[in-house]
Design a protein around this motif. Structure first.
Motif, PDB file in Angstrom:
ATOM      1  N   ARG A   1      78.036 114.527  88.614  1.00  0.00           N
ATOM      2  CA  ARG A   1      79.470 114.270  88.489  1.00  0.00           C
ATOM      3  C   ARG A   1      79.856 112.949  89.153  1.00  0.00           C
ATOM      4  O   ARG A   1      79.458 112.672  90.272  1.00  0.00           O
ATOM      5  N   ARG A   2      80.655 112.167  88.442  1.00  0.00           N
ATOM      6  CA  ARG A   2      81.196 110.938  89.018  1.00  0.00           C
ATOM      7  C   ARG A   2      82.527 111.227  89.706  1.00  0.00           C
ATOM      8  O   ARG A   2      83.284 112.105  89.303  1.00  0.00           O
ATOM      9  N   LEU A   3      82.800 110.443  90.732  1.00  0.00           N
ATOM     10  CA  LEU A   3      84.090 110.525  91.409  1.00  0.00           C
ATOM     11  C   LEU A   3      85.161 109.861  90.544  1.00  0.00           C
ATOM     12  O   LEU A   3      84.848 109.039  89.670  1.00  0.00           O
TER      13      LEU A   3
ATOM     14  N   ASP B   1      82.361 103.957  88.456  1.00  0.00           N
ATOM     15  CA  ASP B   1      81.607 103.500  87.302  1.00  0.00           C
ATOM     16  C   ASP B   1      80.135 103.843  87.469  1.00  0.00           C
ATOM     17  O   ASP B   1      79.712 104.397  88.488  1.00  0.00           O
ATOM     18  N   ALA B   2      79.340 103.492  86.444  1.00  0.00           N
ATOM     19  CA  ALA B   2      77.930 103.889  86.436  1.00  0.00           C
ATOM     20  C   ALA B   2      77.167 103.288  87.604  1.00  0.00           C
ATOM     21  O   ALA B   2      76.327 103.959  88.219  1.00  0.00           O
ATOM     22  N   LEU B   3      77.435 102.025  87.939  1.00  0.00           N
ATOM     23  CA  LEU B   3      76.708 101.378  89.029  1.00  0.00           C
ATOM     24  C   LEU B   3      77.066 101.995  90.374  1.00  0.00           C
ATOM     25  O   LEU B   3      76.183 102.240  91.209  1.00  0.00           O
ATOM     26  N   ALA B   4      78.349 102.257  90.578  1.00  0.00           N
ATOM     27  CA  ALA B   4      78.770 102.867  91.850  1.00  0.00           C
ATOM     28  C   ALA B   4      78.190 104.269  91.988  1.00  0.00           C
ATOM     29  O   ALA B   4      77.766 104.678  93.084  1.00  0.00           O
ATOM     30  N   TRP B   5      78.174 105.011  90.879  1.00  0.00           N
ATOM     31  CA  TRP B   5      77.584 106.359  90.918  1.00  0.00           C
ATOM     32  C   TRP B   5      76.101 106.274  91.271  1.00  0.00           C
ATOM     33  O   TRP B   5      75.622 107.042  92.115  1.00  0.00           O
ATOM     34  N   ARG B   6      75.384 105.361  90.630  1.00  0.00           N
ATOM     35  CA  ARG B   6      73.948 105.230  90.902  1.00  0.00           C
ATOM     36  C   ARG B   6      73.697 104.874  92.373  1.00  0.00           C
ATOM     37  O   ARG B   6      72.811 105.441  93.017  1.00  0.00           O
ATOM     38  N   THR B   7      74.496 103.973  92.900  1.00  0.00           N
ATOM     39  CA  THR B   7      74.344 103.581  94.311  1.00  0.00           C
ATOM     40  C   THR B   7      74.580 104.776  95.229  1.00  0.00           C
ATOM     41  O   THR B   7      73.845 104.991  96.202  1.00  0.00           O
ATOM     42  N   ARG B   8      75.591 105.564  94.899  1.00  0.00           N
ATOM     43  CA  ARG B   8      75.887 106.750  95.713  1.00  0.00           C
ATOM     44  C   ARG B   8      74.770 107.778  95.643  1.00  0.00           C
ATOM     45  O   ARG B   8      74.405 108.402  96.647  1.00  0.00           O
TER      46      ARG B   8
END
Length: 410
Positions: A216-218, A222-229
């Motif tokens: 789940r994304r916050l 976006d996709a990059l921020a989700w991947r980093t998290r």
């Protein structure tokens, strides 16, 4: 449409040497079928007593076998039933609470847990450390009866109920831990308890940092921020465990949820991933998403447990399907079998609504449910009998609520 992704070769097991030898034996039997046929018949007829020959049994056998041209294949099929075709597998069991006061969906009673251990022993299974079972699978050296025991979430009942019973049998086990939950109250383990169990054969592995729903994304992410998290979820937990002396090489997805991007993250971090989809580990299993049997609630019965313990990996072409469905709420499952000797007509798959429809195409079996998959997590489970064992395969599905929001956790 559900997209399929076939993982790179590096993520899958090597083929078992025993499997290669087996196929060579089959080829030899087929190529020598005439010689085997003659030898078998000569021995059979010479063994028949003279009184029986008076009544023409020799000529009957000769006429039946040779005129129908069935003797050679009868011999070969008989011999093949004695061969251990794909009967090696590694089974990983998954428990959470060993308690009757906790949610039933993730709990097993101490009495029933003890029965499971008794069955493992009575069935003559070898309980291995998780790393050893996985190493055997990667090397193609699994035996017929190998099992590993795992727990998720570091609940206190692992220490108070499971640990004494496992220690009494000198059996290893693995605990997947989200480190910030340790030392947070009476429901969870302490670092001291984890170290005590580790000294007695337990391994402590990575279960993320916050035990979040990783797919789940916050809001606004976006996709990059989700991947980093997500990378931080895994690496921060790994570092936290290392601070307490636990080096981890395995990762268990919280709630068993994953997507294709998460699998690639786990592979890029050089970890081996475990889900919560049912099945055994075999030569074609994906190292990013190894199966485990969740054992809790209504799924802890003794006969069902024996079936799971004895299960084999269904020999199908490696595939990882996107579990999150969009518009098609009856997603098809395509299974391409790698063993042409199997009688796939005996395959049974269960999903929403019960027994699923199976259609044979030129290249695969296409399996679809008779009802839409429900909101939340669900699975298709397919089994194929072999003697007193079952080949087993499970596919996870995730469905959001009709308004597009994620389902709440029960």
């Amino acid at each position: 449409m559900v997209k399929e992704s076939f993982p790179p070769e590096i993520h899958t097991m090597t083929r078992s040497p025993s499997e290669i030898i087996l196929k060579s034996i089959i080829a030899l039997l087929v190529s020598r079928r005439r010689r085997l046929c003659s030898l078998f018949l000569s021995r059979l007829t010479s063994a028949i007593s003279p009184p029986l020959l008076v009544y023409g049994w020799r000529s009957i056998l000769h006429r039946f076998f040779y005129t129908k041209n069935q003797a050679c294949w009868l011999i070969i099929l008989t011999l093949l039933t004695w061969l251990p075709m794909q009967t090696t597998a590694g089974v990983v069991l998954l428990y959470h609470h060993v308690d009757t006061t906790t949610p039933a969906i993730t709990s097993i009673s101490a009495t029933q847990f003890e029965k499971h251990l008794d069955i493992i022993e009575s069935e003559n299974f070898t309980v291995l450390p998780l790393n050893e079972l996985v190493a055997n699978a990667k090397e193609g050296s699994l035996t017929r009866k190998e099992v590993a025991i795992t727990f998720d979430d570091a609940f206190i009942s692992i220490y108070t109920e499971a640990f004494p019973r496992l220690r009494a049998r000198n059996w290893p086990f693995t605990i997947f831990v989200a480190p910030p939950f340790v030392n947070t109250g009476s429901l969870y383990l302490t670092w001291g308890q984890l170290k005590e169990m580790a000294a007695s054969g337990a391994s402590i592995e990575n279960h993320s940092t916050t035990h979040t729903h990783m797919v789940r994304r916050l809001p606004g992410e976006d996709a990059l921020a989700w991947r980093t998290r997500m990378i931080h979820e895994v690496k921060a937990a790994e570092a936290h465990l290392a601070e307490h002396g636990f080096e981890s090489s395995f990762f268990a997805y919280p709630y068993g949820e994953y997507n294709l991007e998460l699998l690639e993250i786990i592979a890029s971090l050089k970890l081996i991933g475990f889900g919560q989809q049912s099945g055994a580990i075999g030569p074609y299993s994906d190292l990013r998403l190894l199966p485990r049997y969740p054992l809790a609630g209504i799924y802890v019965g003794e006969q069902a447990f024996r079936d799971k313990l004895r299960s084999l990996a269904l020999p199908v072409k490696p595939l990882v399907m996107k579990p999150l469905v969009d518009k098609n709420y009856r997603p098809p499952l395509h299974l391409t079998f790698l063993d042409e000797t199997l009688n796939t007509s005996r395959l049974a798959c269960y999903g929403p609504g019960g027994l699923m429809e199976i259609v044979q195409t030129k290249q695969s079996l296409v399996i679809t449910p008779i009802r839409d998959i429900p909101v939340g997590r669900s699975r298709y489970n397919c089994t194929l009998p072999r003697g007193n064992r079952y080949y087993w395969f499970s596919q996870l599905w995730l469905r959001k609520q009709d308004d597009g929001t994620w389902y709440p956790e029960p």
